[in-house]
Design a protein around this motif. Structure first.
Motif, PDB file in Angstrom:
ATOM      1  N   PHE A 137       0.906  -1.044   0.095  1.00 21.31           N
ATOM      2  CA  PHE A 137      -0.034   0.031   0.037  1.00 21.31           C
ATOM      3  C   PHE A 137       0.934   1.046   0.094  1.00 21.31           C
ATOM      4  O   PHE A 137       0.767   2.144  -0.622  1.00 21.31           O
ATOM      5  CB  PHE A 137      -0.821   0.015   1.239  1.00 21.31           C
ATOM      6  CG  PHE A 137      -1.897   1.162   1.312  1.00 21.31           C
ATOM      7  CD1 PHE A 137      -3.157   1.412   0.631  1.00 21.31           C
ATOM      8  CD2 PHE A 137      -1.598   1.960   2.377  1.00 21.31           C
ATOM      9  CE1 PHE A 137      -3.732   2.447   0.722  1.00 21.31           C
ATOM     10  CE2 PHE A 137      -2.515   3.141   2.638  1.00 21.31           C
ATOM     11  CZ  PHE A 137      -3.425   3.392   1.750  1.00 21.31           C
ATOM     12  N   ARG A 138       2.311   1.284   0.886  1.00 18.59           N
ATOM     13  CA  ARG A 138       2.837   2.345   0.925  1.00 18.59           C
ATOM     14  C   ARG A 138       3.599   2.674  -0.326  1.00 18.59           C
ATOM     15  O   ARG A 138       3.837   3.720  -0.698  1.00 18.59           O
ATOM     16  CB  ARG A 138       3.906   2.151   1.840  1.00 18.59           C
ATOM     17  CG  ARG A 138       3.244   1.874   3.643  1.00 18.59           C
ATOM     18  CD  ARG A 138       3.262   3.344   4.019  1.00 18.59           C
ATOM     19  NE  ARG A 138       2.715   3.139   5.549  1.00 18.59           N
ATOM     20  CZ  ARG A 138       1.574   3.794   6.060  1.00 18.59           C
ATOM     21  NH1 ARG A 138       0.846   4.405   5.470  1.00 18.59           N
ATOM     22  NH2 ARG A 138       1.478   3.464   7.230  1.00 18.59           N
ATOM     23  N   MET A 139       3.827   1.560  -1.173  1.00 20.61           N
ATOM     24  CA  MET A 139       4.569   1.709  -2.368  1.00 20.61           C
ATOM     25  C   MET A 139       3.977   2.674  -3.280  1.00 20.61           C
ATOM     26  O   MET A 139       4.437   3.615  -3.947  1.00 20.61           O
ATOM     27  CB  MET A 139       4.824   0.322  -3.061  1.00 20.61           C
ATOM     28  CG  MET A 139       5.647   0.238  -4.187  1.00 20.61           C
ATOM     29  SD  MET A 139       5.757  -1.336  -5.018  1.00 20.61           S
ATOM     30  CE  MET A 139       4.135  -1.732  -5.329  1.00 20.61           C
ATOM     31  N   TYR A 140       2.433   2.414  -3.361  1.00 15.39           N
ATOM     32  CA  TYR A 140       1.779   3.305  -4.258  1.00 15.39           C
ATOM     33  C   TYR A 140       1.613   4.904  -3.754  1.00 15.39           C
ATOM     34  O   TYR A 140       1.633   5.819  -4.304  1.00 15.39           O
ATOM     35  CB  TYR A 140       0.386   2.510  -4.378  1.00 15.39           C
ATOM     36  CG  TYR A 140       0.366   1.559  -5.132  1.00 15.39           C
ATOM     37  CD1 TYR A 140       0.705   1.395  -6.652  1.00 15.39           C
ATOM     38  CD2 TYR A 140       0.268   0.196  -4.657  1.00 15.39           C
ATOM     39  CE1 TYR A 140       0.849   0.263  -7.452  1.00 15.39           C
ATOM     40  CE2 TYR A 140       0.398  -0.855  -5.549  1.00 15.39           C
ATOM     41  CZ  TYR A 140       0.785  -0.964  -6.743  1.00 15.39           C
ATOM     42  OH  TYR A 140       0.992  -2.102  -7.436  1.00 15.39           O
ATOM     43  N   GLU A 141       1.541   4.689  -2.275  1.00 13.85           N
ATOM     44  CA  GLU A 141       1.554   6.164  -1.628  1.00 13.85           C
ATOM     45  C   GLU A 141       2.748   6.854  -1.952  1.00 13.85           C
ATOM     46  O   GLU A 141       2.764   8.142  -2.195  1.00 13.85           O
ATOM     47  CB  GLU A 141       1.366   5.978  -0.103  1.00 13.85           C
ATOM     48  CG  GLU A 141       0.062   6.236   0.391  1.00 13.85           C
ATOM     49  CD  GLU A 141       0.165   6.208   1.790  1.00 13.85           C
ATOM     50  OE1 GLU A 141      -1.045   6.458   2.614  1.00 13.85           O
ATOM     51  OE2 GLU A 141       1.049   5.716   2.740  1.00 13.85           O
ATOM     52  N   GLU A 142       3.803   5.909  -1.982  1.00 15.00           N
ATOM     53  CA  GLU A 142       5.006   6.905  -2.069  1.00 15.00           C
ATOM     54  C   GLU A 142       5.571   7.206  -3.657  1.00 15.00           C
ATOM     55  O   GLU A 142       6.520   7.716  -3.992  1.00 15.00           O
ATOM     56  CB  GLU A 142       6.166   6.093  -1.558  1.00 15.00           C
ATOM     57  CG  GLU A 142       6.007   6.290  -0.054  1.00 15.00           C
ATOM     58  CD  GLU A 142       6.953   5.226   0.916  1.00 15.00           C
ATOM     59  OE1 GLU A 142       7.769   4.730   0.274  1.00 15.00           O
ATOM     60  OE2 GLU A 142       6.750   5.079   2.082  1.00 15.00           O
ATOM     61  N   ALA A 143       4.656   6.670  -4.353  1.00  7.88           N
ATOM     62  CA  ALA A 143       4.921   6.911  -6.028  1.00  7.88           C
ATOM     63  C   ALA A 143       5.402   8.235  -6.382  1.00  7.88           C
ATOM     64  O   ALA A 143       6.247   8.521  -6.986  1.00  7.88           O
ATOM     65  CB  ALA A 143       3.849   5.992  -6.869  1.00  7.88           C
ATOM     66  N   GLU A 144       4.416   9.347  -5.667  1.00  7.58           N
ATOM     67  CA  GLU A 144       4.795  10.718  -5.989  1.00  7.58           C
ATOM     68  C   GLU A 144       6.132  11.042  -5.896  1.00  7.58           C
ATOM     69  O   GLU A 144       6.946  11.663  -6.655  1.00  7.58           O
ATOM     70  CB  GLU A 144       3.870  11.481  -5.172  1.00  7.58           C
ATOM     71  CG  GLU A 144       3.858  13.022  -5.448  1.00  7.58           C
ATOM     72  CD  GLU A 144       2.933  13.666  -4.663  1.00  7.58           C
ATOM     73  OE1 GLU A 144       2.594  14.850  -5.075  1.00  7.58           O
ATOM     74  OE2 GLU A 144       2.665  13.143  -3.465  1.00  7.58           O
ATOM     75  N   ARG A 145       6.797  10.491  -4.544  1.00  3.60           N
ATOM     76  CA  ARG A 145       8.121  11.018  -4.402  1.00  3.60           C
ATOM     77  C   ARG A 145       9.299  10.263  -5.179  1.00  3.60           C
ATOM     78  O   ARG A 145      10.140  10.711  -5.501  1.00  3.60           O
ATOM     79  CB  ARG A 145       8.230  10.759  -2.775  1.00  3.60           C
ATOM     80  CG  ARG A 145       9.382  11.315  -2.263  1.00  3.60           C
ATOM     81  CD  ARG A 145       9.663  10.992  -0.659  1.00  3.60           C
ATOM     82  NE  ARG A 145       9.193   9.853  -0.248  1.00  3.60           N
ATOM     83  CZ  ARG A 145      10.251   8.688  -0.195  1.00  3.60           C
ATOM     84  NH1 ARG A 145      11.241   8.885  -0.651  1.00  3.60           N
ATOM     85  NH2 ARG A 145       9.821   7.482   0.280  1.00  3.60           N
ATOM     86  N   THR A 146       8.990   8.907  -5.208  1.00  8.34           N
ATOM     87  CA  THR A 146       9.827   7.941  -5.639  1.00  8.34           C
ATOM     88  C   THR A 146       9.797   7.961  -7.262  1.00  8.34           C
ATOM     89  O   THR A 146      11.007   7.654  -7.780  1.00  8.34           O
ATOM     90  CB  THR A 146       9.776   6.451  -5.216  1.00  8.34           C
ATOM     91  OG1 THR A 146       8.559   5.877  -5.593  1.00  8.34           O
ATOM     92  CG2 THR A 146       9.913   6.478  -3.880  1.00  8.34           C
ATOM     93  N   ASN A 147       8.719   8.510  -8.034  1.00 11.19           N
ATOM     94  CA  ASN A 147       8.813   8.491  -9.433  1.00 11.19           C
ATOM     95  C   ASN A 147       9.156   9.735 -10.170  1.00 11.19           C
ATOM     96  O   ASN A 147       9.134   9.825 -11.260  1.00 11.19           O
ATOM     97  CB  ASN A 147       7.413   8.046 -10.010  1.00 11.19           C
ATOM     98  CG  ASN A 147       7.551   7.448 -11.026  1.00 11.19           C
ATOM     99  OD1 ASN A 147       8.390   6.925 -11.659  1.00 11.19           O
ATOM    100  ND2 ASN A 147       6.307   7.177 -11.684  1.00 11.19           N
ATOM    101  N   GLU A 148      10.151  10.446  -9.093  1.00  4.34           N
ATOM    102  CA  GLU A 148      10.578  11.859  -9.784  1.00  4.34           C
ATOM    103  C   GLU A 148      11.625  11.406 -10.476  1.00  4.34           C
ATOM    104  O   GLU A 148      12.299  10.539 -10.553  1.00  4.34           O
ATOM    105  CB  GLU A 148      11.042  12.764  -8.763  1.00  4.34           C
ATOM    106  CG  GLU A 148       9.963  13.203  -7.450  1.00  4.34           C
ATOM    107  CD  GLU A 148       9.307  14.511  -8.228  1.00  4.34           C
ATOM    108  OE1 GLU A 148      10.094  15.252  -8.670  1.00  4.34           O
ATOM    109  OE2 GLU A 148       8.021  14.540  -8.256  1.00  4.34           O
ATOM    110  N   PRO A 149      11.898  12.271 -11.791  1.00 11.23           N
ATOM    111  CA  PRO A 149      13.024  12.105 -12.697  1.00 11.23           C
ATOM    112  C   PRO A 149      14.167  12.318 -11.860  1.00 11.23           C
ATOM    113  O   PRO A 149      14.060  13.421 -11.414  1.00 11.23           O
ATOM    114  CB  PRO A 149      12.598  13.154 -13.963  1.00 11.23           C
ATOM    115  CG  PRO A 149      11.654  13.858 -13.330  1.00 11.23           C
ATOM    116  CD  PRO A 149      10.701  13.262 -12.332  1.00 11.23           C
ATOM    117  N   ASP A 150      15.166  11.796 -12.174  1.00 11.27           N
ATOM    118  CA  ASP A 150      16.506  12.166 -11.766  1.00 11.27           C
ATOM    119  C   ASP A 150      17.191  13.576 -12.205  1.00 11.27           C
ATOM    120  O   ASP A 150      16.940  13.896 -13.009  1.00 11.27           O
ATOM    121  CB  ASP A 150      17.566  10.955 -12.042  1.00 11.27           C
ATOM    122  CG  ASP A 150      17.161   9.989 -11.377  1.00 11.27           C
ATOM    123  OD1 ASP A 150      16.557   9.691 -10.236  1.00 11.27           O
ATOM    124  OD2 ASP A 150      17.213   8.757 -12.065  1.00 11.27           O
TER     125      ASP A 150
END
Ligand SMILES: Nc1ncnc2c1ncn2[C@@H]1O[C@H](COP(=O)(O)OP(=O)(O)OP(=O)(O)O)[C@@H](O)[C@H]1O
Ligand SMILES: [Mg+2]
Length: 297
Positions: free
Chosen positions: A284-297
């Motif tokens: 569940f957290r993985m999807y919640e955190e997608a906003e933060r972790t899916n940022e382009p480098d």
């Protein structure tokens, strides 16, 4: 009662109807993980699984040693992977299945001692595939149990209108349509309206919001929460969806491979160390955190 011009009813619908007409053939409460007083079992138990097992005729166990009590007015979520035994557990409550061991009490009385028809009419059941009769109009679907109970015609049609309005389906627009003339989300609402028709104190809902687009699901969740507050039913709701569990439940019972892994409040579930619960939360957290972790480098 077959209506000409409408699609023929597949067998599953016959079996639902038979279930309402005739007799056919645990979720346990486990002590909490922590030694703390249990808030929920202080309530009167409306549904109780006592060491319940269910085996197929070939001996294969589908459920084992289930102990669980559902308190009056509670919304208990049954969460678990596909094949964990959730639908089987629900069917044991309204005696669509009989336990191979142990017993299930509904309002303090073993399901085996209940008259099967009286039991089923006491319990609204939203089945996993929605289960509307394709050859009945929406009005005929929703009024099924009132008609079986021989309610007067005007009381029945007033109730159908009330329920359709409650589910935000305009009766003038929807009453005379057949299920295939509705969208999936509208059909799910009709399934819920039908389960509520004779105002049963207990509601079993098997993935009632599955297969909906997220916005429609969100709208139905909102409506469901309002209904919960207004109607004060005892509800067991099956889902795969952690967000839905957190939003709708008073407690979450986790089933894994036919066994109860634990029963948690929302707060306990989010902090659980029990591996299956923790895996659900991490997912569940993985999807919640997608906003933060899916940022382009
Ligand atoms: N009549 C049956 N004969 C053989 N196997 C069955 C039967 N009914 C259920 N099963 C099996 O029992 C297991 C539990 O089924 P059940 O329908 O309770 O699962 P579930 O948790 O509701 O799954 P899902 O989330 O996919 O709906 C599954 O592996 C299913 O294939
Ligand atoms: Mg199921």
């Amino acid at each position: 009662m077959i209506y000409s011009g409408a699609p023929a009813a597949p067998r599953v619908f016959d079996s639902v109807l038979r279930g309402l007409l005739a007799s056919p053939d645990a979720v346990t409460y486990r002590p909490r993980m922590k030694a703390e007083p249990d808030r929920e079992t202080a309530r009167e138990s409306i549904i109780e699984f006592r060491n319940v097992g269910y085996r197929l005729p070939n001996g294969q166990p589908l459920l084992e040693g289930l102990n669980l009590a559902v308190g009056r007015g509670e919304t208990l979520v049954l969460l678990g992977r596909s094949g964990a035994g959730k639908t089987t557990a629900l069917k044991l409550i309204n005696r669509l299945l009989n336990p191979s061991g142990g017993e299930i009490l509904v309002e303090g009385k073993s399901t085996c001692s209940w008259d099967a028809i009286a039991l089923r009419r006491h319990i609204g059941y939203v089945i996993q595939e929605i289960g509307l009769f394709p050859h009945f109009t929406i009005e005929q679907n929703v009024s099924l149990v009132p008609r079986l109970e021989r309610w007067p015609v005007d009381r029945t049609s007033a109730r159908v209108n009330e329920l359709l309005n409650l589910m935000r389906l305009d009766p003038a627009k929807f009453s005379k349509r057949y299920p295939h003339e509705l969208s999936g989300g509208q059909r799910q609402r009709v399934g819920i309206a039908r389960a509520l028709a004779v105002d049963p104190p207990i509601l079993l809902m098997d993935e009632p919001f599955g297969a909906l687009d997220p916005l429609t699901r969100g709208e139905l969740h909102k409506e469901f929460r309002q209904l919960q507050r207004r109607l004060e039913k005892t509800i067991v709701i099956v889902t795969h969806d952690v967000g839905e569990s957190l939003l709708l439940s008073t407690r979450i019972a986790l089933l894994d491979a036919g066994k109860l892994t634990g029963v948690f409040s929302v707060k306990e579930f989010l902090a659980a160390r029990e591996p299956v619960a923790a895996a659900y939360v991490a997912n569940f957290r993985m999807y919640e955190e997608a906003e933060r972790t899916n940022e382009p480098d």
